[in-house]
Write an enzyme that holds these catalytic residues in place. Structure first.
Site: not given
Ligand SMILES: Cc1cc2nc3c(=O)[nH]c(=O)nc-3n(C[C@H](O)[C@H](O)[C@H](O)COP(=O)(O)OP(=O)(O)OC[C@H]3O[C@@H](n4cnc5c(N)ncnc54)[C@H](O)[C@@H]3O)c2cc1C
Ligand SMILES: Cc1cc2nc3c(=O)[nH]c(=O)nc-3n(C[C@H](O)[C@H](O)[C@H](O)COP(=O)(O)OP(=O)(O)OC[C@H]3O[C@@H](n4cnc5c(N)ncnc54)[C@H](O)[C@@H]3O)c2cc1C
Lengths: 379, 260
Positions: A268, A338, A363
């Protein structure tokens, strides 16, 4: 001290990376979008032994190590967090407690089918009113002579519905508190055992998360796992092992986000330069890479201790705490790198951010990990 | 049934880079893999092992590092692995390579020999057919499917430029197989755990049945005169139109270039 991979680990990495890339990655966006349990992937994993890695060959397993098992969860999660947790919940939360606490008969009955992947496993501890405070179990198991009668419900159970074997905690004597909790092996299809609501989730959307309902559920006498009243200890020890699996899942998600971000920021261009050429990108990415590596070392070290028979409870808590928070930080920043594209489903990065969040919750939440670590410090 | 599969270690050409200054391959740091066509051949053999209890041997000629693909083959499920390695094999062209492999094959029981069609580095597709000639065995090249009747006959599908042929072959032969024949299996975890404990046989030049002058540099008539990079063809132009319109476009292009 040797930080290099063994020959077996290297060969395993070669295999699991190509499996993840070719078989798992192509489905990741779709199973997330459709909230679809990837049964075909489970079948492929079963075929090559991924459902029974740390199980001895005599019980139909692969004779692998916990280190290799955690590498498997990491590499699967690197491309698909859902696939990682399917293996982790199955292996750490169902196969492991049977292997570690089962009688010879129970091991011969359940392990070959679980390790071969013919059966999937699950674990039921959490209840509507017993989350972090797991000792508040309200599910009961009553001795009815030749069988146990279970009543109550469990929520948020991973693999529920698809699993055949469930390790279920229930109160056998309320007056004894945690010493009145026992563990049971419950099979799908046992009378009085059914499934309730299926959760719609933020992330790991291809994984099944569902309620277990016990209405005068009849469990054979011989399906008590471990001794009577030792269920809470079994659950806690099982979660110690499970945390290595979830830490590996978090680590994999973080690595996957790093992979995507390195690729994207090199391609990009803005202001006539690749995003990767900005010093802000480089410095932040350097910090993130350092954290990912640190998380990896914590995971490897905890798995090493488990394989070596050393105490690893605090190590497991630390690797899960750090890897989960790293995964959250890396994926959040990865979306930022991004830009707007990262916020859309055109790129896998927003999915990774949604998948990362659960690793700070199940957990044992990150708060619980801190309690475990502190308990060791101040004992 | 005893099957021998010839496998070659090659650089992973999907990861290869060209040195722009010299136009040659940069081999440093490029991972080595089992040649893809050979993997297709190995998968074919392993399926016969599952169905008919065939015994599968893999053999490779190469430097000691070629051990890696033999360990991989163990992890995929082969019964026996042989590494042909000796300084006397060095500098082999396709003729010397096929002579060495044929020499070894004379020392191994076999009912079927499978090679890849083509190695992705050398790229000649000569070794399999040459081996068959040395061993005076029938051969079928470009194989994409194979069925066995469990007793005597192999029914073989072979790719040709125009399509395919189905052949029936009786008895021992050499096949050269395409990677596209099947999807080769992954190594199993249990296979990986035990792959390094299995016995890999190491054979030197004096253990095989061939004259030494036919090996290595002395057995290699090929001389490289010059090597160069092919000029890149420009990208083709794609027209997504129906057949009739396409014919029009093509004929006008051909006329434009005075070809027709
Ligand atoms: C997708 C998914 C899959 C799951 N899979 C399973 C499974 O397979 N099996 C299973 O048994 N369970 C499973 N769970 C349940 C999970 O382990 C629990 O959600 C988790 O333990 C937290 O419990 P809770 O949701 O009741 O939160 P709560 O306990 O209500 O906690 C809410 C918040 O309060 C904090 N908190 C609570 N107590 C304290 C304290 N003393 N000090 C400081 N902070 C505190 C927590 O850290 C948390 O941030 C799953 C959950 C999800 C969402
Ligand atoms: C740097 C370099 C220089 C070379 N110089 C020459 C040269 O001067 N002249 C020349 O003719 N060739 C040369 N070669 C090619 C080399 O000799 C070939 O790689 C080798 O002979 C095999 O031929 P191939 O790669 O074309 O295999 P192919 O004929 O394309 O392979 C077909 C099949 O034969 C089997 N096979 C091939 N090689 C082996 C092996 N070693 N062990 C086991 N099975 C095998 C495999 O099943 C393979 O799929 C050179 C190669 C290199 C890398």
């Amino acid at each position: 001290m040797d930080f290099s991979l063994t020959k077996q680990e290297e060969l395993f990495m070669q295999m699991i990376r190509s499996f993840a890339e070719n078989e798992v990655k192509p489905l990741a966006a779709d199973i997330d979008d459709q909230e679809r349990f990837p049964m075909e992937t489970v079948e492929k994993m079963a075929k090559i032994g991924l459902m029974g890695i740390p199980v001895p060959v005599e019980y139909g397993g692969q004779g692998g190590t916990n280190q290799i098992y955690s590498m498997a969860v990491e590499e699967l999660s690197r491309v698909c967090g859902t696939t990682g947790v399917i293996v982790s919940a199955h292996t750490s939360l169902c196969v492991a407690p049977i292997l570690e606490n089962g009688t010879e008969e129970q091991k011969m009955k359940y392990l070959p089918k679980l390790a071969s992947g013919e059966w999937i496993g699950a674990f039921g501890l959490t209840e509507p009113n017993a989350g972090t405070d797991a000792a508040m179990q309200q599910t009961t198991a009553v001795d009815a002579g030749d069988k146990w009668i279970l009543n109550g419900s469990k929520i948020f159970i991973t693999n529920a519905g698809y699993a055949h074997v469930y390790i279920v905690m229930a109160m056998t004597d309320k007056s004894l508190g945690t010493k009145g909790i026992s563990a049971f092996i419950v099979e799908k299809g046992m009378k009085g055992f059914s499934f309730g609501k299926k959760e719609k989730k933020m992330g790991i959307r291809g994984s099944a998360t569902c309620e277990l309902i016990f209405e005068n559920c009849e469990v054979p006498k011989e399906n008590l796992l471990g001794t009577l009243g030792k269920g809470f200890g079994i659950a806690m020890k099982t979660l110690d092992g499970g945390r290595i699996g979830i830490a590996a899942q978090a680590l994999g998600i973080a690595q996957g986000a790093m992979d995507e971000t390195i690729k994207y920021t090199k391609e990009r261009k803005q202001f006539g330069k690749a995003i990767a050429a900005f010093q802000n990108t480089q410095f932040q990415m350097a910090d993130l890479e350092t954290k990912v590596q640190a998380a990896r070392l914590l995971v490897r070290s905890a798995a090493f201790k488990k394989d070596s028979g050393l105490p690893y409870s605090a190590d497991a808590a630390m690797c899960k705490l750090f890897a989960a928070e790293t995964a959250m930080e890396v994926t959040t920043k990865a979306v930022q790198f991004h830009g707007g594209y990262g916020y859309t489903r055109e790129y896998p990065i927003e999915r990774m951010m949604r998948d990362a969040k659960i690793t700070e919750i199940y957990e044992g939440t990150s708060e619980v990990q801190r309690m475990v670590i502190a308990a060791k410090l101040f004992k | 049934m005893k099957i021998v599969v010839c496998i070659k270690q090659v650089p992973d050409t999907t990861e290869i880079k060209i040195n722009p200054a010299t136009g040659t391959l940069i081999r440093d740091g490029v991972p080595s893999i089992m040649n893809p066509d050979d993997k297709g051949g190995l998968e074919m053999a392993l399926r016969l092992k599952e169905q008919y209890n065939a015994h599968v041997t893999v053999i490779t000629m190469g430097p000691p590092q070629a051990e890696a693909i033999l360990r991989e083959a163990f992890a995929m499920g082969v019964d026996r692995a042989i590494l042909l390695t000796d300084r006397k094999f060095a500098g082999a062209d396709t003729l010397a390579t096929s002579n060495a492999l044929a020499g070894a094959l004379r020392r191994i029981d076999h009912d079927l020999i499978i090679a890849g069609r083509q190695a992705i580095d050398g790229d000649t597709a000569q070794v399999g057919p040459q081996m068959a000639e040395h061993l005076k065995l029938p051969q079928v090249s470009y194989v994409t499917d194979l069925k066995y009747d469990g007793k005597k006959y192999f029914t073989i599908k072979k790719e040709t430029e125009e399509g395919y042929q189905i052949l029936e072959v009786e008895g021992t032969c050499v096949l050269t197989v395409l990677a596209s024949a099947n999807q080769a299996r992954y190594m199993s975890v249990a296979g990986i755990m035990t792959a390094f404990d299995r016995e890999m046989e190491i054979w030197s030049a004096d253990m095989i049945d061939v004259e030494e002058v036919k090996l290595g540099l002395s057995g290699s008539p090929t001389r490289v005169k010059k090597s160069f990079t092919k000029a890149q063809k420009g990208a083709g132009q794609v027209f997504e139109v129906d057949a009739e319109e396409a014919v029009g476009i093509i004929t006008s292009k051909l006329k434009e270039k005075f070809i027709i």
